[in-house]
Motif scaffolding. Sequence first.
Motif, mmCIF file in Angstrom:
data_model
loop_
_atom_site.group_PDB
_atom_site.id
_atom_site.type_symbol
_atom_site.label_atom_id
_atom_site.label_comp_id
_atom_site.label_asym_id
_atom_site.label_seq_id
_atom_site.Cartn_x
_atom_site.Cartn_y
_atom_site.Cartn_z
ATOM 1 N N LEU A 150 0.824 -1.212 0.000
ATOM 2 C CA LEU A 150 0.000 0.000 0.000
ATOM 3 C C LEU A 150 0.854 1.255 0.000
ATOM 4 N N GLY A 151 1.942 1.226 0.714
ATOM 5 C CA GLY A 151 2.762 2.423 0.823
ATOM 6 C C GLY A 151 4.012 2.400 -0.024
ATOM 7 N N ASN A 152 4.059 1.511 -0.992
ATOM 8 C CA ASN A 152 5.283 1.354 -1.776
ATOM 9 C C ASN A 152 5.359 2.396 -2.891
ATOM 10 N N THR A 153 5.504 3.654 -2.482
ATOM 11 C CA THR A 153 5.510 4.747 -3.451
ATOM 12 C C THR A 153 6.808 4.799 -4.241
ATOM 13 N N THR A 154 7.866 4.219 -3.702
ATOM 14 C CA THR A 154 9.155 4.252 -4.398
ATOM 15 C C THR A 154 9.355 3.025 -5.275
ATOM 16 N N ARG A 155 8.328 2.177 -5.376
ATOM 17 C CA ARG A 155 8.394 0.972 -6.203
ATOM 18 C C ARG A 155 9.554 0.058 -5.802
ATOM 19 N N ARG A 178 11.491 -3.133 -4.860
ATOM 20 C CA ARG A 178 11.347 -4.476 -5.409
ATOM 21 C C ARG A 178 10.669 -5.406 -4.412
ATOM 22 N N GLN A 179 9.863 -6.334 -4.938
ATOM 23 C CA GLN A 179 9.114 -7.250 -4.091
ATOM 24 C C GLN A 179 10.044 -8.064 -3.195
ATOM 25 N N ALA A 180 11.176 -8.484 -3.724
ATOM 26 C CA ALA A 180 12.105 -9.284 -2.921
ATOM 27 C C ALA A 180 12.600 -8.512 -1.707
ATOM 28 N N GLU A 181 12.828 -7.214 -1.910
ATOM 29 C CA GLU A 181 13.278 -6.380 -0.786
ATOM 30 C C GLU A 181 12.169 -6.222 0.245
ATOM 31 N N LEU A 182 10.940 -6.022 -0.216
ATOM 32 C CA LEU A 182 9.816 -5.912 0.708
ATOM 33 C C LEU A 182 9.612 -7.204 1.497
ATOM 34 N N ASP A 183 9.721 -8.333 0.810
ATOM 35 C CA ASP A 183 9.564 -9.618 1.491
ATOM 36 C C ASP A 183 10.663 -9.808 2.539
ATOM 37 N N GLY A 184 11.869 -9.346 2.213
ATOM 38 C CA GLY A 184 12.955 -9.427 3.176
ATOM 39 C C GLY A 184 12.695 -8.565 4.390
ATOM 40 N N ARG A 185 12.128 -7.385 4.159
ATOM 41 C CA ARG A 185 11.796 -6.490 5.267
ATOM 42 C C ARG A 185 10.716 -7.109 6.152
ATOM 43 N N VAL A 186 9.725 -7.739 5.535
ATOM 44 C CA VAL A 186 8.664 -8.410 6.298
ATOM 45 C C VAL A 186 9.248 -9.507 7.177
ATOM 46 N N ALA A 187 10.106 -10.340 6.596
ATOM 47 C CA ALA A 187 10.718 -11.441 7.347
ATOM 48 C C ALA A 187 11.563 -10.904 8.500
ATOM 49 N N GLU A 188 12.308 -9.824 8.250
ATOM 50 C CA GLU A 188 13.162 -9.246 9.289
ATOM 51 C C GLU A 188 12.334 -8.702 10.441
#
Length: 236
Positions: free
Chosen positions: A114-119, A121-131
């Motif tokens: 929802l807040g991914n205004t800077t686009r 990468r999905q892999a980076e977002l998934d890594g942030r979620v896991a962390e």
Amino acid sequence: MIQLQNVTLTFPDGENRITAVDRVTLRGENGTLTGITGPSGSGKSSILAVAATLIRPDSGGVLIGHGANIIDAAQLSKKDATQLRRECIGIVFQQSNLLPALTAREQLQVMARLGNTTRTRQAELDGRVAELLDAVGLTAHANKRPHQLSGGQRQRVAIARGLIHRPEVLLVDEPTSALDQERGAEIMQLIARLTHERDIATLLVTHDLVHRDSIDTLVTVVDGRLSDSSLTQIQS
């Protein structure tokens, strides 16, 4: 950093107006957990709502940022205030407000997108979620839905969700109100640890001073004003 600067907020009350926040000045520094306490109806949650840019004050400023990047959120349009919340402010409500159909991991993934205004990468977002799930101790529960989690675990998911965009400011409303003393202490210690480790300016409303050892600075609100003797440094 977040600073409420001489903030006043009023609401309609028949033909008159009632003052919920009365000329409050309050500063939260990065890496510091500031607790806001006081009796019911004293204006604690109104202060938090103004800090979150959910309500525009009648007067005063809401300064967020540091150095040359300080923004007065009280002067922003609704659209710009919404964007600021997505990028710079994490909010943890009194109730966890999790989506019943989503797992703990999915709660964070949805917020990240929802807040991914800077686009990013999905892999980076998934890594942030896991962390973040690891940071709040829920890696083993990542695939569980809210009804499969305890009250304390649901609140941990809400905290991780509030941190998904790496905010400068974290605003927390009564995080222990629905928890027993032991689970409440764990949540307060978690918020304090994440505040210090991630260098976040955290404002936390609480009525329960049993957990005051987790708070760096404590202020008391009475009838919409900060008490004259309210500022207390809890820890050296």
